[in-house]
Motif scaffolding. Structure first.
Motif: not given
Length: 765
Positions: A600-615
Motif C-alpha cells: 500500500a505504501d511503496s511508491s513503486m509497486l515492488p513486484y518482481s516481474i522477471e520471476q514470471m517468465p523465469k518460472t
C-alpha cells in the motif's frame, strides 16, 4: 530489492490531484522534455504549491515509516486479543447461511467500524447450499436379510466439555445427492485407497471391476471432489470416505494418544466438506448470484451424481474387517488396527449373505450468505486496491479453518485502526474481505469477484489470502511469481514464532527448509486452489498470495492437521495443542500487516516481474526433462515458437527490471503511475476469456490448479489437461484432441509474445 528502487515514487493521484498534475505536466513540459523540475527560487507561489503537490505524490511512505513503523506494528499485535477473538469466533458452530454465521458477519462489520474504517458493509448473495436432513441422518448400514446388524454414526462422540452443540451439523459431504444404494448379497464395497486416478488404474491392472459397486476410500492426497469424480468415471454407485489413522492418529489410538489428550483424531472424527468441483454458486456460473440473477437448474449444474458419506475410522473398521478379496498393495495399507486392507468386494464367509446400504438425505436450497467488506481509503491512490481476504464460515467450530485466520483479520484491522488514530493513512486503499460460504466452493469470494471483475482487473494491485493461520508450526507461503520476493522480504521483518531470540520468521522458514531438504533457498511456489485466492488469481488475473502455518510434513507424512473439518476442531484443540500462547497467530497477523503496508505504501509497486517468465521457462524445461516436449512437437511443430517466446519474454523482463533502476527520482508522477499500471496488467495477459479447455471458470493459462487435483498447483495446466489419456484415443477423437492442443499452444505463444510487448516502452503499441 535495492533501496534506490524503493525510494522511487509512484505517480499517484486522487481525482482532484489528477487534474492538477495534468496542468503541472503541461506547465513544466512546454519548455523541456526533461523530467527535471525547475529551481524552487524561480517559481511563483502557485507554482511552488504545485511543485509541493508533486513532491507529496512522489513520497515513499514505506521508506518514511522505516524501522520504527515496523517495530511499532510488531509490538501492537496482541496475543491476548487474538486468543479472545478466537474464543468468541468458535463459541458456537457457524455453518454458512445459518443464524450464527450472520451474527459473526455483523460482529466483523462492527469491528471494522470500531477500527475507523471508511466503509464496512454486509454484502449478501443468494447461493445454493447443501444440508443434511436434521431429523433423518445419512447412514451406512450392514444388513442380514431384513435385519439391520449395524449402523454408522453421524456425529462425533463428546470427549471434552466444549465438544457438544445441538446445532452442530451432522456428518455429510456437501452437494452429494440424496439417494440410497445397496450392494448385492455377499458383496460389500471395494477399497480404492485414496481414489486417485493412479489408484483406479492400478485396480484396472489387477482386474478389479469397479462398475456397479460402492467404493470406500481414505481421505488425503487429493481433493475429495476429485475422489467422487474419479469414482463416477470408473462406474461406482456410491462412495464412503474415512480418515485413516495412518493420516490422522500416527502415534496410536489409545485414549492417551488422541484428542483431547493430544491433537490426533479419535476414531469417531468425521471430516465434512464439499464435493463440488466448481467455484462459486453452482446455479450462476460466471455471474454474481444477486437477488434477481438468472439461475440454471440443479440438473444443469456440475454437481456429483452419486451419493457420498464420510465416516470415522472406528466405523470404517467395522466395514473393512469383514472384507475378503485380493490383498491391497503394500503402500495402500493404512493404520486401522487388526484390519488386513483387502480390496473386496466379497464379504468373509460368515457374512456371505450380508449387504451394505449407503443412504443419504441431503437437500439443496438457496440461502443468503454475507460477505463483509471493509475499506481504508488510500490518501494518494484511492483507486488502487490492496486486498486481504479470509473466510468466516466453518463446518463446525472451525477453530483452525478458518477462525484462526478470522482472529488474525480482526486484530490486523484493530492495529491499522490504531495507526490511523496516530496519523497514518495508506497511500493506496486497503480492502478487508471476510468471505461467506467458502467451504461450499469459494462461493462468497467468487461471486464478489464476478460482480467486480472489471474494477479488480483495472485497480487490483494484489490479493493476500489468509485462510487458516494456525494448524501447525511450519510456515508455508505460495503466490503469483511476481509476489515471491515480497513474501520472502516481509518474513524478514516478522519475529519468529518459536520463541528463539533474534530469529525472524524468515530465519525459521529457511532453517526448516534446510533441515527438510538440505538446501538453503526458500521454497517459493505457485498457487493451487482450495481457498479464496482462486477467483482473484485464476479468474481475474490479480496477483495473489496465500500463506499459513501448517503441519510439519517432514516429521509427519500427513496431508493436513488431524482435526480438519471435524467436530474436534475446537478452541480447546488450538489453545491446548496447536498454538498455546498464540505466537503463531501473532506471527500470522504481523506478516499480513507488513505485506499490506508494503504494497500500500511503496511508491513503486515492488513486484518482481522477471520471476514470471523465469518460472514459465522452468516449467518448459521440466516438460523437456520428462520427454513431453517431443510429444508436443510431434503434434504441433510450432511448439518451438512457444519456447522461443518464453525466452524472449524473459530477456524483456530482465531488461525492464534493469530500466527501473535507472529512473530519475524526479520523474513525472504520471509516468510512474503508468509504470505501475504497466506492471499491474502483466498477469492479466494470460487470462483466457473463455477459460482453459473444458474449464470456463479457470482462466489463467500459465499458473492454475490441475484439473485432476484442484489442491495442487500446475504450470501450463491446459497442456497437461489436454495430454491426459491422449494415448487411449484414436480416430476422430484423437484428431480433435490434437487440434485442441495445437490451438492451445498457439494461444500460449501469442499471450507470451503479448506479455513481452507489454513491457516495452509505453508509447509503443
Amino acid at each position: 530489492m535495492s533501496n534506490q528502487r524503493m525510494l522511487l515514487t509512484v505517480g499517484a493521484v486522487t481525482m482532484v490531484a489528477g487534474v492538477i498534475i495534468g496542468a503541472i505536466i503541461g506547465h513544466f513540459a512546454t519548455s523541456s522534455t526533461s523530467a527535471t523540475l525547475p529551481n524552487k527560487n524561480s517559481l511563483t507561489s502557485q507554482e511552488s504549491e504545485e511543485l509541493e503537490l508533486m513532491s507529496q505524490l512522489r513520497r515513499d511512505r514505506w521508506q518514511e515509516g522505516g524501522k520504527e513503523m515496523t517495530r511499532r506494528i510488531n509490538d501492537m499485535v496482541s496475543t491476548d486479543n487474538l486468543r479472545d477473538n478466537l474464543k468468541e469466533l468458535t463459541r458456537r458452530p457457524h455453518l454458512a447461511g445459518t443464524a450464527r454465521d450472520d451474527e459473526l458477519a455483523e460482529m466483523v462489520r462492527d469491528r471494522f467500524t470500531e477500527a475507523g474504517f471508511d466503509t464496512a458493509d454486509l454484502v449478501p448473495y443468494r447461493v445454493l447450499l447443501s444440508r443434511p436432513n436434521a431429523t433423518n441422518p445419512n447412514l451406512i448400514s450392514l444388513n442380514s436379510g431384513q435385519n439391520v446388524e449395524w449402523e454408522s454414526h453421524y456425529k462425533e462422540k463428546e470427549l471434552h466439555q466444549d465438544d457438544y452443540d445441538e446445532d452442530f451439523v451432522h456428518a455429510f459431504n456437501a452437494y452429494s445427492p440424496a439417494g440410497t444404494v445397496t450392494t448385492t448379497p455377499g458383496e460389500g464395497v471395494i477399497y480404492v485407497n485414496y481414489a486417485r486416478v493412479e489408484d483406479y488404474e492400478e485396480l484396472d491392472k489387477m482386474g478389479v471391476n469397479i462398475s456397479g459397486h460402492i467404493v470406500i476410500c481414505r481421505y488425503g492426497k487429493i481433493y475429495r471432489g476429485n475422489k467422487i469424480q474419479n469414482s463416477e468415471r470408473w462406474g461406482a454407485t456410491g462412495v464412503i470416505i474415512f480418515s485413516d489413522p495412518k493420516d490422522v492418529a500416527v502415534e496410536g489410538q489409545t485414549p492417551q494418544e488422541i484428542y483431547p489428550n493430544t491433537w490426533w483424531l479419535p476414531g469417531s472424527g468425521m471430516q465434512r466438506g464439499t464435493t463440488y468441483m466448481g467455484d462459486g454458486d453452482p446455479l450462476t456460473p460466471g455471474w454474481p448470484s444477486t437477488e434477481n440473477a438468472y439461475r440454471i437448474s440443479k440438473e444443469e449444474a456440475d454437481l456429483p451424481k452419486i451419493p457420498c458419506q464420510p465416516i470415522g475410522y472406528d466405523d470404517a473398521k467395522v466395514i473393512l474387517e469383514k472384507l475378503e478379496g485380493p490383498a491391497a498393495p503394500s503402500d495402500w495399507i493404512g493404520g486401522i488396527e487388526n484390519v488386513a486392507y483387502t480390496l473386496g468386494p466379497e464379504w468373509k464367509p460368515e457374512y456371505s449373505t450380508w449387504t451394505l446400504t449407503l443412504s443419504t438425505h441431503n437437500t439443496e436450497n438457496i440461502y443468503r450468505s454475507y460477505n463483509v467488506i471493509g475499506t481504508i481509503k488510500g490518501e494518494v491512490e484511492p483507486d488502487r486496491y490492496i486486498i486481504l481476504g479470509n473466510h468466516r464460515d466453518a463446518w463446525g467450530y472451525g477453530a483452525s479453518d478458518p477462525s484462526s485466520g478470522t482472529a488474525q483479520m480482526l486484530e490486523s484491522a484493530r492495529v491499522f485502526g490504531e495507526l490511523m488514530k496516530e496519523g497514518w493513512r495508506p497511500r493506496r486503499t486497503i480492502v478487508f474481505c471476510n468471505w461467506g460460504a467458502e467451504e461450499y466452493g469459494l462461493l462468497g469470494s467468487q461471486e464478489w469477484v464476478e460482480e467486480h471483475t472489471n474494477k479488480l482487473q483495472a485497480r487490483g494491485v494484489a490479493y493476500v489470502n489468509v485462510d487458516t493461520c494456525a494448524s501447525g508450526p511450519i510456515f508455508r507461503g505460495r503466490s503469483s511469481p511476481i509476489l515471491w520476493d515480497i513474501l520472502e522480504e516481509m518474513t524478514k521483518v516478522v519475529p519468529g514464532t518459536k520463541g528463539q531470540d533474534n530469529l525472524s520468521l524468515h530465519d525459521e522458514w529457511s532453517a526448516y527448509t534446510k533441515w527438510k531438504s538440505g538446501v538453503d533457498s526458500i521454497p517459493l511456489a505457485t498457487l493451487g486452489a482450495g481457498s479464496d485466492h482462486a477467483p482473484f488469481a485464476f479468474f481475474a488475473g490479480v496477483p495473489s498470495m496465500d500463506y499459513a502455518f501448517k503441519v510439519d510434513s517432514h516429521k509427519w507424512n500427513i496431508s493436513t492437521y488431524p482435526a480438519y473439518h471435524t467436530g474436534y476442531e475446537t478452541f480447546y484443540m488450538v489453545d491446548k495443542h496447536i498454538d498455546p500462547g498464540f505466537k503463531i497467530h501473532q506471527g500470522c497477523s504481523r506478516l499480513a500487516l507488513h505485506i499490506l503496508r508494503y504494497l500500500a505504501d511503496s511508491s513503486m509497486l515492488p513486484y518482481s516481474i522477471e520471476q514470471m517468465p523465469k518460472t514459465m521457462a522452468k516449467a518448459l524445461k521440466d516438460l523437456k526433462i520428462e520427454g513431453i516436449d517431443s510429444k508436443l512437437i510431434n503434434i504441433y511443430d510450432k511448439y518451438v515458437l512457444l519456447e522461443e517466446a518464453v525466452d524472449n519474454f524473459t530477456v524483456e523482463a530482465i531488461n525492464f527490471e534493469k530500466s527501473l533502476q535507472d529512473i530519475s527520482p524526479n520523474i513525472s508522477p504520471v509516468t510512474l503511475r503508468a509504470i505501475n499500471d504497466q506492471m499491474m496488467q502483466l498477469e492479466q495477459i494470460f487470462i483466457m476469456p473463455s477459460g482453459l479447455p473444458g474449464r470456463p471458470m479457470t482462466r489463467h493459462a500459465v499458473f492454475a490448479p490441475s484439473q485432476f487435483d484442484t489442491y495442487a498447483a500446475a504450470a501450463f495446466p491446459g497442456i497437461s489437461d489436454l495430454l491426459y489419456l491422449i494415448d487411449e484415443l484414436s480416430g476422430k477423437d484423437l484428431t480433435k484432441r490434437q487440434n485442441e492442443i495445437r490451438r492451445h499452444i498457439s494461444d500460449l505463444t501469442i499471450m507470451t509474445q503479448n506479455a513481452r510487448k507489454l513491457l516495452k516502452e509505453m508509447h509503443i503499441i
